[in-house]
Design a protein around this motif. Structure first.
Motif, PDB file in Angstrom:
ATOM      1  N   VAL A 107      -8.014  -3.926  -5.375  1.00 15.08           N
ATOM      2  CA  VAL A 107      -6.783  -3.626  -4.653  1.00 15.08           C
ATOM      3  C   VAL A 107      -5.636  -4.578  -5.025  1.00 15.08           C
ATOM      4  O   VAL A 107      -4.469  -4.262  -4.810  1.00 15.08           O
ATOM      5  N   SER A 139     -12.727   1.119  -8.485  1.00 16.45           N
ATOM      6  CA  SER A 139     -12.020   2.353  -8.835  1.00 16.45           C
ATOM      7  C   SER A 139     -11.232   2.153 -10.117  1.00 16.45           C
ATOM      8  O   SER A 139     -10.842   1.025 -10.453  1.00 16.45           O
ATOM      9  N   SER A 165      -4.686   1.077  -6.363  1.00 13.04           N
ATOM     10  CA  SER A 165      -4.780   1.126  -4.907  1.00 13.04           C
ATOM     11  C   SER A 165      -3.739   0.178  -4.332  1.00 13.04           C
ATOM     12  O   SER A 165      -3.890  -1.037  -4.415  1.00 13.04           O
ATOM     13  N   GLN A 171      -8.486   3.906 -10.306  1.00 13.50           N
ATOM     14  CA  GLN A 171      -7.155   4.248  -9.801  1.00 13.50           C
ATOM     15  C   GLN A 171      -6.474   3.029  -9.187  1.00 13.50           C
ATOM     16  O   GLN A 171      -7.131   2.144  -8.643  1.00 13.50           O
ATOM     17  N   THR A 212     -13.265   2.911  -0.241  1.00 11.14           N
ATOM     18  CA  THR A 212     -13.245   3.817  -1.383  1.00 11.14           C
ATOM     19  C   THR A 212     -14.051   5.075  -1.049  1.00 11.14           C
ATOM     20  O   THR A 212     -15.099   4.999  -0.420  1.00 11.14           O
ATOM     21  N   PRO A 216     -11.391  -2.773   1.012  1.00 10.94           N
ATOM     22  CA  PRO A 216     -11.016  -1.718   0.059  1.00 10.94           C
ATOM     23  C   PRO A 216     -12.219  -1.080  -0.624  1.00 10.94           C
ATOM     24  O   PRO A 216     -12.189   0.125  -0.927  1.00 10.94           O
ATOM     25  N   SER A 266      -4.390   2.126   0.217  1.00 15.79           N
ATOM     26  CA  SER A 266      -4.656   3.547   0.008  1.00 15.79           C
ATOM     27  C   SER A 266      -6.110   3.772  -0.374  1.00 15.79           C
ATOM     28  O   SER A 266      -6.742   2.927  -1.022  1.00 15.79           O
ATOM     29  N   GLU A 267      -6.659   4.918   0.032  1.00 13.14           N
ATOM     30  CA  GLU A 267      -8.021   5.279  -0.359  1.00 13.14           C
ATOM     31  C   GLU A 267      -8.002   5.828  -1.776  1.00 13.14           C
ATOM     32  O   GLU A 267      -7.125   6.607  -2.140  1.00 13.14           O
ATOM     33  N   VAL A 268      -8.967   5.406  -2.571  1.00 12.46           N
ATOM     34  CA  VAL A 268      -9.042   5.848  -3.967  1.00 12.46           C
ATOM     35  C   VAL A 268     -10.437   6.386  -4.254  1.00 12.46           C
ATOM     36  O   VAL A 268     -11.378   6.193  -3.478  1.00 12.46           O
TER      37      VAL A 268
END
Length: 301
Positions: free
Chosen positions: A34, A130, A134, A132, A201, A197, A166-168
């Protein structure tokens, strides 16, 4: 197989003990991402890098960030040129970050991390939570801030009202690493901004409920092992204590290891977590790290 959920300070210390008791190839580390982002033109993944450097034996143990015995010529020259950096990045550390930045042009993050692990001879599997981005926002009495602005530029001084991220989607292999593990260990990292985090996820919390999960509290009394974890806990409505940690993890945790100074909390925590063990949790030397790892592994050894 052992799967470890990790942030960037307390848990890497524990990893140094775990790899002395378990074949490193039997350890997978899922790491918080994160705090990742671009700084001075390079991609920085603070917790991922700390885990890699720890397992490679090159971590700067004075700061638990960066490479030991590094130089800072580039950082100092940038400052002299009127281009100061928010993060103090060493020269060798910067080389690894440049490599990761270049790898990310053609590879997802988990592939870039795998390339760097192999280059450094790391035998354990290191997985970013992740691929992505976050975003994390620290809501304070002075307004909303990015994580590094709050932590470094403002020195963690503002009062924290909330922490949002944010959720990823999980990186490939993350859910399987949790579900197939003989034991999942949550290290003594910040429950809000390091472990939160990962748990948040997509699919991870559900996977944790189907696996044996042990955790080490990052608190001794009301003092966190490092950083502003207490501020973050209170912002989420939890006490800055091992009891607060138990409340956050209560829906999936099977055993919580707490420090001797928190022995008086054992009864209250046992209302939330069925198995509570009391021991010395502060890791000042390798002996402490091995002892704590041995307690966690228990019957697996």
């Amino acid at each position: 197989m052992i799967t470890v959920l990790s942030g960037g300070t307390g848990t890497p210390k524990l990893l140094q003990g775990l790899v002395r008791l378990v074949d490193p190839e039997d350890i997978t580390v899922v790491v918080n991402t994160v705090e990742n982002g671009y700084f001075s033109g390079v991609y920085v993944a603070p917790d991922v890098d700390t885990v890699i450097y720890t397992l490679a034996g090159i971590i700067n143990e004075d700061t638990w960030y960066g490479v030991k015995d590094d130089t800072f010529i580039t950082h100092e020259t940038l400052s002299e040129l009127g281009c100061p950096e928010l993060l103090r990045i060493g020269d060798r550390d910067r080389a690894f970050k440049i490599q990761k930045t270049l790898l990310l042009e053609d590879h997802p993050l988990h592939r870039a991390v795998d390339v760097q692990c192999r280059a450094l001879g790391v035998r354990s599997r290191v997985l970013p939570m992740s691929n992505q981005d976050s975003d994390i926002t620290i809501v304070t009495d002075e307004g909303e801030m990015g994580f590094h602005t709050f932590l470094i530029e403002r020195g963690s001084e503002p009062r924290v009202l909330d922490v949002r991220f944010s959720e990823v989607e999980p990186a490939p292999g993350v859910i399987d690493a949790v579900e197939s593990a003989d034991l999942v260990i949550i290290g003594p990292s910040n429950p809000v901004t390091s472990i939160g985090p990962i748990i948040g996820t997509s699919g991870v919390r559900k996977a944790l409920k189907n696996s044996p999960v042990y955790a080490v509290s990052p608190f001794a009394g009301d003092k966190p092992f490092s950083g502003p974890a207490g501020k973050f806990m209170r912002a989420w409505g939890y006490s800055a204590s091992s009891l607060g940690v138990a409340e956050i993890y209560r829906d999936f945790l099977d055993r919580l290891i707490i420090d001797e100074v928190d022995a008086h909390l054992k009864g209250e925590i046992e209302k939330l977590i069925k198995d509570v063990e009391i021991t010395k949790t502060i890791m000042k030397n390798i002996g402490d790290k091995i002892m704590l790892a041995r307690i966690l592994l228990g019957e697996i050894l």
